[in-house]
Design a protein around this motif. Structure first.
Motif: not given
Length: 252
Positions: A3, A124-125, A127, A130-131, A139-140, A166, A194-195, A198
């Motif tokens: 994160t 919902y992230r 994975e 996306s970070y 979430y994104i 996700t 999500a990825a 992002a």
């Protein structure tokens, strides 16, 4: 911690090559299905315009001219890192800010019929990719969800709208996690959404997506919801390419 991975204070060691002189297309359509890829190549006038290479082999990009518009099309890979990587690589081969990605997703709500289209509103992230493209959050937001939903309504395509989950680990979709995400409003589970959002936010691209409601998790036991060899209503249903192509016209 993953994160803490988002770093917008220093440059990336490896960057995609953005080619301002690349072939301009009205949108780019991605499928995960080898069967849909075969259908498109045999039913549309396709011209290979580029390709990129991975250790797994060559990935061709095709141009489809349809009703006065020009679209790119290719088969991508399952999973957030590889799928996002292919979009990054297209920046050196084509020029567009519109990407349409469609494929199958697990269904978290038994009330959603098999084969029905699902339009995600937030992802919902669960994975890792996306970070590296956006600050940490649960979430994104899928920014163009309302546009996709409006397209479905105007074209009379039945759909369900809701959050998606996700994940990187489909064999670790546990009962507790399923219950948590369903209670939080998730209607689907997949591996890329999500990825992709992002990355598109980071690169200032527009991302449009919808899923086919496939296997059912909301049952006493996992329900694949199709017979062996059945294609209709699955992620290999060629009718969903027709939806994607119509959506490409709609947004362009």
């Amino acid at each position: 911690m993953i994160t803490d991975s988002f770093d917008n204070q220093s440059s990336a060691i490896i960057n995609p090559h953005i080619n301002e002189n690349a072939l301009r297309v009205d949108a780019c359509i991605l499928t995960f299905s080898h069967m849909i890829e075969s259908f498109v190549l045999s039913h549309y006038k396709c011209k290979q315009i580029a390709s990129f290479w991975f250790a797994t082999g060559n990935t061709p990009i095709y141009q489809i001219d349809d009703k006065g518009k020009s679209f790119a099309f290719y088969k991508t890979y399952v999973g957030a890192p590889a799928c996002v990587g292919t979009v990054e690589d297209t920046l050196s081969e084509i020029k567009t800010d519109k990407y349409i990605v469609f494929g199958g997703a697990g269904c978290l709500n038994k009330e959603i019929a098999h084969g029905k289209v699902m339009v995600p509103t937030k992802a919902y992230r669960d994975e890792g990719t996306s970070y590296h493209y956006a600050p940490a959050s649960d979430y994104i937001t899928i920014k163009n969800a309302d546009i996709v939903a409006k397209f479905m309504e105007e074209n009379g395509i039945p759909y369900a709208k809701g959050k998606t989950w996700t994940t990187d680990a489909f064999y670790r979709e546990t009962v507790n996690n399923f219950n948590k995400h369903k209670e939080d409003g998730c209607i689907s589970v997949e591996m890329e959404c999500a990825a992709l959002q992002a990355m598109c936010d980071f690169r200032k691209l527009n991302f449009y997506t919808f899923f086919t409601s496939g296997d059912l998790l909301d049952a006493p036991e996992w329900d694949e919801r199709h017979k062996e060899g059945e294609v209709e209503g699955t992620q290999h249903d060629v009718g969903h390419f027709d939806i994607a192509l119509a959506l490409a016209h709609y947004i362009s």
